[in-house]
Structures are given as structure tokens and as C-alpha cells.
Design an enzyme around this catalytic site. Structure first.
Site, PDB file in Angstrom:
ATOM      1  N   GLU A   1       2.655  84.402  85.752  1.00  0.00           N
ATOM      2  CA  GLU A   1       4.086  84.509  85.739  1.00  0.00           C
ATOM      3  C   GLU A   1       5.041  83.112  85.708  1.00  0.00           C
ATOM      4  OE1 GLU A   1       6.269  86.425  84.247  1.00  0.00           O
ATOM      5  OE2 GLU A   1       4.765  88.022  83.574  1.00  0.00           O
ATOM      6  N   SER A   2       4.200  82.469  86.948  1.00  0.00           N
ATOM      7  CA  SER A   2       5.267  81.537  88.169  1.00  0.00           C
ATOM      8  C   SER A   2       4.262  80.725  88.900  1.00  0.00           C
ATOM      9  CB  SER A   2       6.304  82.692  89.082  1.00  0.00           C
ATOM     10  OG  SER A   2       5.646  82.800  90.214  1.00  0.00           O
TER      11      SER A   2
END
Length: 695
Positions: free
Chosen positions: A184-185
Site C-alpha cells: 500500500e505505502s
């Protein structure tokens, strides 16, 4: 084939078909306790993402087939000085070269091929048809490498690993989910996507508001600890709807509503069948690759030093949490706790710019983090240094308010935490002034504890003590924690038990595996990529979180026979308004008596002579979105509990027995329960709802 014209771009003519040898073998065939097993058919896809995460950096990329990920045409490399436009131009030129090659194959021109071109041809097999070569042209895709970002993420992840593991264990979520922020990040708590997802777990605003506070003053998506709790609760919600952890992970990107439709359409929960055969309107490259990318990230995370060597551990930076009893200016907190503003900003990323530019106070009830490992006596001394004049009863506003219909000066004064006389003085008005709709009312600073004003209670936080408290009366530190760069997430009520997860992931014995012989591409017809997925080349894998942008997974669509299923909060009058016809005509169409009511789960025939089905659906969805946004502006979901239905109870009775629990929310958490015919003994999930202070 024409050579690339860009002098800055260098193309490494390396063709990787199917797999290359890696430091470790294939991803874990987890033991029976591991819920994230997968069939061998997905292994080439997993290994593709392992390569993206470990071998190819962000100044490189793979030109590949977007369906058969084992087919990598070429590794592209860029100069560090290349602009995004130059990079895109290089990618488009390379795509054109391979499109031309595939057209040659489709035309039967296979003479005088280079070894590189022969390997591409061999990947399609001896029986490849011209149509297969032409179809492959549209599947040429570029994926930017992520190895350097993943390495940075592995270092950052060490700050949060203990906290994430604890939260997942408390809620019964498999520990492997802790690797998801790599996808995700890259474990960057300040990450923002171009579609509005934010934080370590990349929550979209609509979904986040169900579990956290997200507004102009506080955005808890950016707090990695609060966001982790929210992610765990969301995972449990998805699992309850889907009953499969691989689908639960996929739903984190695509939304559980879409995955439920996939289950229904294909009649299976098998992740391989769904990612290879489901052809939902928005189930494109990102959605079908989310699970295999997660498996790849999990594999790299488990064997990080085999891929990247020894990792640097960030120094420990302990901190503690204190809960604010009042609204307090940030400068006053920094002074009281003798803390640097920069350090406080790092530890409290959820506080938005209005806090730091002094136009708003840090909210009452906020769990404020301070650096160091102070003792209780130190905390008490800091509270004593916090002056009554720096402790406010309500939030500071923007200094002005436009009067609405029905409002009074007394009401505005009470909401602003000031007396009527003070409000009149701030506006230069006499005591005989009458408020008119549209008047601009100047709002003075709210009352502080030094002014001895009566406390103003809010929905989420207990009223503070009526006078400036002694050190003993002020809240102590919540917990003294020693964690790298920050602190562990606060405990929250546990959600209902989920399927047991292994205490530790199965160990992998490092070994090497030679690259296997390249097989021919399978004779399958990939679904056409949704238009929404055919966008500009992305720097990361995923363009967005759940396509819906919110946590509502109810089906608001109109069936082919112009019928809809009644959802909670809907009446026949709503359907009449949304379709721009009279209620009487709808009653006649559905043969309903004038006093008959439609109930949840009832099927209603629509008259769509004046609006299209799409217009009706949009209006219907907008109604529910506003209804839910209003609710989640002042409430959040902290977990769920199981409830056994008693004799004579209905959905409405159950909702009324639980304060702040709307009918639509109960229905949303129990999509498989027929609330029109719920029977005693049926177990339903009830979300635990907490009122929160939005000031």
C-alpha cells in the site's frame, strides 16, 4: 526494429520469460495453519512481483504482458535526469517496438529472428494463432520497479512491527496481514495517492470515516497506530462478508461488494478462479494482482536480509500518550511538556495544519503523544504547568458564523462557549438586537477555565472538571512505551473471534532454484481490461483503494427487469421521488394496497419511463451516501459483537435496543440474513458504535 531515439534512455536487452533464479525458492506453501495458501498456477505472478520488489529499482521498469506476468519483454532503464514525460516517451517507444514484433508473428514472419526474439516467440508455443499474437499487443504493460522503495519500507516497518502485530493478534486477524503496508505505502505513514487514499494503510476518506476521525482538524489515517486498528476492524468486516482471507485481502483494494459478486457469479471462493476468470466492470489489473502482490511482499518481508542484506535498525525514540481534558493550543502543550514543536509534529501526524498554524486547538479527548519516557510525577508536573487560561471548553472556530434559519444569539453563544453579552460586545450590538437569517456573527475566543465558565459537554467526551484541576485531577500518561520512532497503538475493544491464525508464520529455509524451462503461454482468453484500469503508467502497483471510495457495499443497482430490492431506510415514496413518478402509480404497478408498506428485502418494480436506470441508481446511491456521511460525522465503528435474536425481535427492534445503531448499519453487517423473516436463535453481528467529538 527501430532503435530508441532517446539518447538518455538505455534499454537492457534482457528478456525474462516466466521466472529468473532468486535468492530464495518459491513463496511459501504455508502449512495448514496459514490461511494464505495458493495454487501453483499463481506462482509465476507472485514471482513477478518478487522481482519488482527486489531486483528492479524505480529508475528501471519491466515491459511485460499484463495477463501472463511471466512474459517480461524487456527491462527498461532511465537516466536519473529524465523527466516523467521523457520516461513515458521511452516506454511508448518500447511498446511500439514489441507491438511491431507481435504483428510480424501474427503475419507468419518468423525468419531471421534474433535469439531474443525467438524466446518471445517460443513463449507463445508452437500452436499460437495470429489472433493470439494480435491480442497480446493490447496487453503490453509497463511496471516501474520498487526495489529501492521496498528496501526503505523494510527499514521503516521496524518502527511499527510490534504495534501492528499486537493489534492484529488482539483482534484475531492473521499476522501475515502486517505485511500489507509494503504494497500500500512502503510503510510511509505520510503517503498520499492521487485518488485521495492516505497513510500507512492507504484508507480512502469514505471508508476511513467509519473507523477514524477524518476532517480538517484531525485525520487519523495519518496516525499509523490508529490506522492499524481501523485496518484490522475493516479486515474483520471484509472477512465476515467473504469468509476467505485471500478474498478479504483482495477486497481491501477492490471492495467486498465486488468480491461477493465474484463469488456469486462464479460459484466459488477459490482465489485462483476469481483472479483468472472474474470479469467485473472494475476488476482490472490492480484488483486481480493485489493478492499475488501481497504474497510477494510477505515473502520478501519474511526473508528481507536474503534479498537486501543486513538492515539498518532505526534508533529507539520512546514516547507516551496523554489524553487531553480540554481544548488546548499547541504552543501551550509544547511549553507544558517542555517539548520541541517539531518533535510533537512528528509524533502527532494526525493533527492537521489548522492546529499548527494556531487557528484551531488540539481537541479535547485527543490522545496526544509526547516524546521521551517521563514518569508519572513528570506528567503531573507538566499538567500543573498548563495554565487555566490555556484550557478551553470548546473548539476555536473561524471567527465568524452565518446565521441560519431558526438560530438565536443564545444558541450561537452556547455553541461557541461564550456568554451572550460577550457575543454582543464582539459584534457591537445592543441587547435589543434581533438575529436575522444570513447575519454574519463574529465569534470571540471561547471561554477558558480561567474565566470560570460552566463546562460544555460533548457527545464523545465526558465533561471536564469545573475548575482548574490540581495535578492529581489531570489525566496521567496513558502508557509509558519504548518503541522505535514512536509508540504502540492504544488498545481498543476486541472484535469477535475470527478464525485462528498461526502464532508465527511458517519458516522458510533459504535455498536457490534454477530458472525452469520456459513453458508456452496457456491457451486461455484473458478478459478485456476495464477502461478505468487503462490509465497512465503508475509509479506503484495500485491506483486506488476500494473503487467505491467508501465502506458501503450494498447493491443499489436496478435489475434487468426494472426491479430493486428494498434496502434499510428506503420507502416507496423514495422510489417514487427518485423515478419522478407518483407513489400511487408505483403502488398500482406492484399491486400494493394504499396502506401497505415495503420492507427490507422486498422486491419492488419500478416505472423508469421518466428516468434511466443509471439515473435512478445514482440518485439512490447519493441518498445513502449522504445518510451515512451524516452518521459517520459523529460516530465510528470500534468492533463488532455477536447477538442472538430473541423471539418477537425484528431488525428494527434490535436496532432500537442499541443506542446510536441505525437499521441500515445492522443490515450492512449481515448481508446474508433475511431480516424480513429472522428467526429466534439466529446470530447476527452488531457493530459497536462510539460517538466521537468532531470539534
Amino acid at each position: 526494429m527501430p532503435e530508441l531515439k532517446s539518447k538518455r534512455a538505455r534499454i537492457v536487452g534482457t528478456l525474462a520469460l516466466c521466472v529468473a533464479a532468486f535468492v530464495v525458492g518459491p513463496p511459501a506453501r504455508a502449512d495448514i495453519a496459514d490461511p494464505f495458501t495458493y495454487p501453483p498456477q499463481l506462482e509465476p505472478d507472485v514471482r513477478f512481483w518478487i522481482r519488482v520488489y527486489t531486483e528492479v529499482s524505480t529508475d528501471q521498469g519491466l515491459l511485460h504482458d499484463d495477463w501472463f506476468l511471466g512474459l517480461v519483454y524487456e527491462v527498461l532503464r532511465f537516466d536519473a535526469s529524465d523527466s516523467p514525460r521523457q520516461r513515458q516517451h521511452t516506454v511508448e517507444q518500447a511498446k511500439a517496438r514489441y507491438a511491431a514484433l507481435l504483428r510480424r508473428f501474427a503475419a507468419g514472419d518468423t525468419a531471421n529472428l534474433t535469439p531474443h526474439e525467438h524466446r518471445i516467440l517460443d513463449a507463445f508455443g508452437e500452436k499460437a494463432t495470429p489472433a493470439e499474437f494480435r491480442a497480446a499487443i493490447d496487453r503490453i504493460r509497463f511496471q516501474l520497479g520498487q526495489a529501492d522503495r521496498f528496501h526503505e519500507g523494510l527499514i521503516r516497518a521496524q518502527t511499527y512491527e510490534a504495534s501492528i502485530s499486537r493489534v492484529l493478534a488482539e483482534r484475531g486477524v492473521p499476522p501475515q496481514i502486517g505485511a500489507l503496508p509494503h504494497v500500500e505505502s512502503s510503510f510511509n505513514p505520510a503517503a498520499y495517492s492521487r485518488v485521495g487514499a492516505a497513510g500507512l494503510w492507504q484508507f480512502m476518506p469514505g471508508t476511513a470515516r467509519r473507523y477514524m476521525r477524518v476532517d480538517g482538524i484531525v485525520d487519523q489515517r495519518l496516525d499509523p497506530y490508529t490506522a492499524t486498528e481501523a485496518a484490522a476492524n475493516l479486515m474483520l468486516y471484509n472477512y465476515r462478508l467473504l469468509g476467505s482471507w485471500p478474498l478479504t485481502v483482495t477486497a481491501y483494494n477492490h471492495g467486498p461488494g465486488g468480491l461477493r459478486r465474484a463469488q456469486e457469479d462464479l460459484g466459488t471462493s477459490n482465489i485462483e478462479v476469481i483472479v483468472k476468470r472474474y470479469q467485473g466492470a472494475t476488476f482490472g489489473f490492480a484488483s486481480r494482482n493485489f493478492y499475488v502482490a501481497f504474497l510477494a511482499a510477505l515473502e520478501v518481508d519474511r526473508n528481507a536480509e536474503n534479498f537486501f542484506g543486513p538492515l539498518t535498525h532505526p534508533p529507539e525514540a520512546p514516547s507516551v500518550v496523554v489524553t487531553l481534558p480540554d481544548y488546548v493550543p499547541i504552543d501551550a502543550l509544547a511549553k507544558a511538556f517542555k517539548a520541541d514543536l517539531g518533535a510533537l509534529r512528528v509524533l502527532n501526524p494526525a493533527l492537521r495544519p489548522p492546529i499548527w498554524n494556531r487557528t484551531r486547538f488540539v481537541p479535547r479527548g485527543y490522545e496526544f503523544r509526547i516524546p521521551g519516557s517521563p514518569q508519572e510525577s513528570d506528567i503531573a508536573a507538566a499538567w500543573a504547568r498548563l495554565q487555566p487560561a490555556d484550557r478551553y471548553l470548546v473548539q476555536r472556530n473561524d471567527g465568524a458564523h452565518r446565521a441560519r434559519r431558526g438560530e438565536t444569539l443564545a444558541g450561537i453563544a452556547a455553541a461557541s462557549g461564550v456568554t451572550v453579552n460577550r457575543l454582543l460586545a464582539a459584534n457591537g450590538w445592543s441587547t435589543t438586537r434581533e438575529l436575522a437569517r444570513g447575519d454574519l456573527v463574529r465569534i470571540p475566543m471561547p471561554a477558558s477555565r480561567a474565566e470560570g465558565a460552566a463546562p460544555i459537554a460533548t457527545a464523545a467526551v465526558a465533561p471536564p472538571p469545573p475548575a482548574a484541576p490540581t495535578a492529581a485531577e489531570l489525566p496521567p500518561a496513558r502508557a509509558a512505551l519504548s518503541a522505535p520512532a514512536a509508540l504502540s497503538a492504544p488498545a481498543a475493544p476486541s472484535a469477535p473471534a475470527a478464525p485462528s491464525a498461526p502464532a508465527t508464520p511458517p519458516a522458510l529455509a533459504p535455498h536457490t532454484t534454477p530458472a525452469p524451462t520456459v513453458p508456452a503461454l496457456a491457451r486461455v482468453t484473458p478478459p478485456k481490461e476495464p477502461v478505468s484500469e487503462r490509465e497512465a503508467e503508475s509509479a506503484a502497483l495500485l491506483p486506488a483503494a476500494s473503487p467505491s471510495g467508501n465502506g458501503d457495499n450494498t447493491d443499489y443497482s436496478v435489475a434487468a427487469d426494472n426491479t430493486v430490492v428494498v434496502q434499510a431506510g428506503e420507502t416507496l415514496g423514495h422510489f417514487a421521488d427518485w423515478s419522478k413518478v407518483g407513489s400511487a402509480s408505483l403502488r398500482a404497478l406492484n399491486k400494493l394496497h394504499k396502506s401497505a408498506m415495503v420492507t427490507l428485502g422486498h422486491k419492488v418494480k419500478l416505472d423508469l419511463s421518466r428516468v434511466s436506470a443509471a439515473q435512478f441508481e445514482a440518485t439512490r446511491r447519493d441518498y445513502h451516501q449522504k445518510l451515512q456521511e451524516t452518521f459517520f460525522a459523529t460516530h465510528r465503528i470500534s468492533g463488532t459483537e455477536n447477538y442472538v435474536v430473541k423471539k418477537g425481535e425484528s431488525l428494527w427492534i434490535i436496532a432500537q435496543q442499541h443506542a446510536d445503531l441505525p437499521v441500515w448499519l445492522v443490515a450492512e453487517y449481515n448481508p446474508d440474513v433475511d431480516f424480513g423473516d429472522v428467526r429466534p436463535g439466529t446470530t447476527v453481528a452488531l457493530p459497536r458504535v462510539e460517538a466521537i467529538n468532531r470539534q
